[in-house]
Motif scaffolding. Structure first.
Motif, short mmCIF file in Angstrom:
data_model
loop_
_atom_site.label_atom_id
_atom_site.label_comp_id
_atom_site.label_asym_id
_atom_site.label_seq_id
_atom_site.Cartn_x
_atom_site.Cartn_y
_atom_site.Cartn_z
N ALA A 60 15.00 -13.03 32.95
CA ALA A 60 15.09 -13.27 34.39
C ALA A 60 14.63 -12.04 35.17
CB ALA A 60 16.53 -13.64 34.75
N CYS A 61 14.92 -10.83 34.65
CA CYS A 61 14.42 -9.61 35.28
C CYS A 61 13.23 -9.02 34.51
CB CYS A 61 15.52 -8.55 35.34
SG CYS A 61 16.98 -9.11 36.22
N HIS A 62 13.38 -8.95 33.15
CA HIS A 62 12.34 -8.28 32.34
C HIS A 62 11.31 -9.31 31.89
CE1 HIS A 62 15.10 -4.81 32.16
NE2 HIS A 62 16.06 -5.70 31.91
N ASP A 63 10.65 -9.96 32.84
CA ASP A 63 9.78 -11.08 32.48
C ASP A 63 8.53 -10.64 31.72
OD1 ASP A 63 9.09 -9.78 34.77
OD2 ASP A 63 8.30 -11.56 35.80
N SER A 64 7.99 -9.43 32.06
CA SER A 64 6.77 -9.00 31.38
C SER A 64 7.04 -8.75 29.89
CB SER A 64 6.20 -7.75 32.04
OG SER A 64 7.19 -6.74 32.04
N ILE A 65 8.19 -8.15 29.61
CA ILE A 65 8.54 -7.90 28.21
C ILE A 65 8.80 -9.22 27.49
CG2 ILE A 65 10.25 -6.82 26.68
CD1 ILE A 65 10.50 -4.59 28.72
N GLY A 66 9.41 -10.13 28.21
CA GLY A 66 9.67 -11.45 27.63
C GLY A 66 8.39 -12.14 27.22
N THR A 67 7.38 -12.03 28.06
CA THR A 67 6.09 -12.66 27.75
C THR A 67 5.46 -12.01 26.52
OG1 THR A 67 5.82 -12.78 30.13
CG2 THR A 67 3.93 -13.43 28.82
N LEU A 68 5.56 -10.65 26.49
CA LEU A 68 5.04 -9.90 25.36
C LEU A 68 5.70 -10.35 24.06
CD1 LEU A 68 3.00 -7.59 25.49
CD2 LEU A 68 4.90 -5.96 25.43
N LEU A 69 7.01 -10.51 24.15
CA LEU A 69 7.80 -10.82 22.96
C LEU A 69 7.40 -12.16 22.36
CD1 LEU A 69 10.31 -9.60 21.39
CD2 LEU A 69 11.66 -11.27 22.65
N ILE A 70 7.28 -13.17 23.19
CA ILE A 70 7.04 -14.51 22.63
C ILE A 70 5.62 -14.67 22.10
CG2 ILE A 70 8.83 -15.78 23.89
CD1 ILE A 70 6.66 -16.62 25.87
N GLU A 71 4.74 -13.68 22.38
CA GLU A 71 3.38 -13.78 21.83
C GLU A 71 3.25 -13.08 20.48
OE1 GLU A 71 1.07 -12.13 24.99
OE2 GLU A 71 1.08 -14.00 26.18
N GLY A 72 4.27 -12.33 20.08
CA GLY A 72 4.15 -11.53 18.85
C GLY A 72 5.03 -12.03 17.72
N TYR A 73 5.06 -11.20 16.64
CA TYR A 73 5.83 -11.58 15.45
C TYR A 73 7.34 -11.63 15.70
CZ TYR A 73 1.87 -11.27 12.26
OH TYR A 73 0.71 -11.49 11.60
N TYR A 76 10.93 -14.69 17.42
CA TYR A 76 12.16 -15.41 17.08
C TYR A 76 13.41 -14.55 17.26
CZ TYR A 76 11.69 -12.77 12.77
OH TYR A 76 11.56 -11.73 11.88
N LEU A 77 13.24 -13.29 17.63
CA LEU A 77 14.41 -12.41 17.76
C LEU A 77 15.02 -12.51 19.15
CD1 LEU A 77 13.46 -9.01 16.09
CD2 LEU A 77 14.86 -10.86 15.19
N GLN A 78 16.33 -12.37 19.19
CA GLN A 78 17.01 -12.23 20.47
C GLN A 78 16.92 -10.76 20.89
OE1 GLN A 78 18.90 -14.60 22.35
NE2 GLN A 78 17.83 -16.09 21.07
N CYS A 79 16.77 -10.51 22.20
CA CYS A 79 16.68 -9.12 22.68
C CYS A 79 17.88 -8.32 22.21
CB CYS A 79 16.66 -9.09 24.21
SG CYS A 79 15.45 -10.19 24.94
N GLU A 80 19.07 -8.99 22.19
CA GLU A 80 20.31 -8.27 21.92
C GLU A 80 20.47 -7.89 20.44
OE1 GLU A 80 22.09 -11.46 24.00
OE2 GLU A 80 23.27 -10.11 25.25
N GLN A 88 27.67 -6.31 29.95
CA GLN A 88 28.00 -5.30 30.96
C GLN A 88 26.77 -4.87 31.75
OE1 GLN A 88 30.80 -2.21 30.39
NE2 GLN A 88 31.45 -3.03 28.40
N HIS A 89 25.61 -4.84 31.07
CA HIS A 89 24.36 -4.50 31.75
C HIS A 89 24.02 -5.57 32.79
CE1 HIS A 89 20.32 -3.03 32.39
NE2 HIS A 89 19.82 -4.20 32.03
N ASN A 90 24.39 -6.79 32.47
CA ASN A 90 24.12 -7.90 33.38
C ASN A 90 24.96 -7.77 34.65
OD1 ASN A 90 22.38 -10.01 33.46
ND2 ASN A 90 23.91 -11.53 32.91
#
Lengths: 145, 398
Positions: A60-73, A76-80, A88-90
């Protein structure tokens, strides 16, 4: 019937009745509603604060990283998995920062050679000899390795 | 060092070879060693009592009431190691109020209650009822009232009433023998049915547990019988002591044969777990298995007791030999439980590695915590011997 037996039967009946009465008060009302446990426990657990937020909350905030993530190997990983629980960061994104694992040992947790790990699953690397002078993230972007 | 790995490094110092993460720390510690040990003492002591009552071994008569009271004192404590092992000890009653009928572990509450309420309490009550009525008329103060409550208000000591005591007591003993088998066979069953663990998973386990229970129970009553006589400055009935020694020898022979059969079978079959188990027996368990269980707890008592069947030394020497043998057997059976419970958790189910176990000194699961549960039954027994002294009994069963 001898008096001993009559008295013992009376005593045992009293014990059993006391047990049934105590049981009535000790067994929670919702016990057995769904299975061999307290039915209310489900609502209680569901009402607890969620500590892991899930990727949707991150992108919702880190959308660019999210896009990067789903294009790579690592799609399937969760950020956490790497950054730790995000609750708490939320709540306090400015003051509370999550883990930023940047060391070789962090990557090695999944990618070091291990006989117990399936060979065709996660890529395994000889951590001691594979460019030991550098950090992994100098060549591999962890969000799109 | 990264603080996230600190515990990991400490944990890994205990490990040899490959081991799954959940096998590093032992889930069952010394308290779970005590549980089968104490339960075995209960069942064994009861079986010695029934040898006299049901199987008419009359030489054992002086030990009958002591054996029953010993069995009872240990039974009262038998659940305590289990309860204190629980993460939430105060919730233990839930096993009785909401029993899970398909769980073998949950059945223990009922096996235990049956044995306590229906077998031991009743047998002691029927055996002592005549004396309780007499004592409740003689004593004074608090003790008199305790006797009065224990008679349950029945003052009838007519010949007919006493003959009912005999018949009912006898019936309870008859029910008691399979119940004692059930009580301790059950404990063996729990371990024997854990099929993922090759050190435990054998059909012989309930039988081995049962006979080792008899061995330990007979040895315990023998030691207590001698101590009680020593404290009371009474002469020990040597015929009785020799007979206990003889039955102890028989029980050890059967127990040793069964355990040897189990091991020989393991060696001959040599399935995929054998290499690991062989390493376990000759490595981590060497002292407790070969040294304590087999040599100290079985071979030496076998030689001493066997020797005394052919040659009887002087009374004083014989008494010392019986006493020391009894203690050795008790130590040996403790280590048998130790080898089963702790040994079964020392190797990885991958059969490629081992973990280690170190007994803590303090804490509920430590040495001192466990020692408390071994001392309490003796305190209860001392109280019971004060309240219901077998040597002051007037009534006798036949």
């Amino acid at each position: 019937m001898p008096i001993q037996l009559r008295r013992l039967l009376l005593l045992f009946s009293v014990f059993i009745i006391i047990f049934i009465v105590i049981r009535h008060f000790l067994v929670p009302d919702s016990f057995g509603e769904f299975g061999h446990y307290r039915g209310d426990a489900l609502d209680e657990i569901a009402s607890q604060e969620v500590k892991f937020m899930g990727n949707q909350s991150c992108v919702a905030c880190h959308d660019s990283i999210g896009t990067l993530l789903i294009e790579g190997y690592h799609d399937y990983l969760q950020c956490e998995v790497c950054h730790g629980p995000g609750y708490q960061h939320n709540v306090n994104p400015v003051t509370y920062h999550l883990l930023k694992p940047m060391e070789r040992t962090d990557c090695a947790k999944c990618h070091s050679q291990n006989k117990a790990r399936a060979e065709d699953g996660i890529i395994q690397q000889d951590i001691d000899n594979h460019h030991p002078e550098r950090k992994c993230i100098e060549c591999h972007n962890p969000h799109q390795p | 060092m990264d603080p996230r790995f600190e515990h990991l490094y400490e944990a890994l110092t205990k490990v040899d070879g490959f081991i799954y993460p959940n096998e590093i720390d032992l889930a069952w510690s010394v308290l779970i060693v005590l549980y089968p040990y104490i339960t075995g003492l209960v069942a064994g002591a009861f079986i010695l009592a029934s040898l006299e009552r049901v199987f008419k071994v009359k030489a054992l008569k002086p030990t009958y009431a002591i054996a029953l009271l010993t069995s009872f004192s240990f039974l009262l404590v038998a659940t305590m190691p289990l309860i204190f092992h629980l993460g939430k000890p105060l919730r233990f009653f839930e096993i009785l109020t909401t029993p899970h009928l398909t769980s073998a572990m949950a059945v223990f509450g009922f096996v235990y209650l049956w044995y306590l309420m229906v077998v031991l309490l009743l047998e002691i009550w029927f055996d002592y009822r005549h004396d309780l009525v007499i004592w409740s008329n003689q004593g004074r103060g608090m003790k008199k009232w305790i006797y009065k409550i224990l008679t349950l208000g029945i003052k009838d000591i007519s010949t007919e009433a006493l003959s009912w005591d005999q018949k009912l007591g006898y019936a309870v003993t008859i029910i008691g023998i399979p119940s004692a088998f059930l009580l301790h066979g059950y404990v063996g069953f729990i371990f024997g049915s854990i099929k993922a663990n090759p050190w435990w998973s054998t059909t012989l386990m309930p039988v081995i547990f049962l006979f080792s229970a008899m061995v330990s129970g007979i040895a315990l009553v023998m030691v207590i019988f001698m101590l009680v006589n020593y404290i009371r400055k009474e002469k020990i009935d040597m015929k009785c002591l020799d007979t206990i020694g003889k039955f102890l020898l028989y029980a050890i022979i059967i127990d040793f044969a069964l355990e040897a059969l189990d091991q020989v079978h393991r060696f001959y079959v040599a399935d995929e777990s054998f290499d690991t188990i062989y390493l376990l027996m000759s490595g981590k368990l060497y002292i407790t298995l070969i040294g304590m269980q087999i040599i100290v707890g079985t071979v030496i008592p076998l030689i001493v007791l066997g020797f005394m069947q052919f040659y009887k030394p002087k009374v004083k020497i014989r008494q010392w030999l019986y006493f020391i043998t009894g203690i050795l057997v008790l130590v040996g059976i403790f280590f048998m439980r130790w080898n089963v419970v702790i040994g079964g958790q020392l190797f990885s189910k991958s059969f490629n590695g081992f973990t280690s176990f170190k007994l803590d000194l303090i804490g509920a699961e430590g040495f001192l915590g466990a020692a408390i549960w071994m001392i309490v039954p003796f305190l209860i027994l001392a109280f019971l011997l004060w309240l219901l002294p077998p040597w002051k009994k007037i009534s006798e069963h036949f």
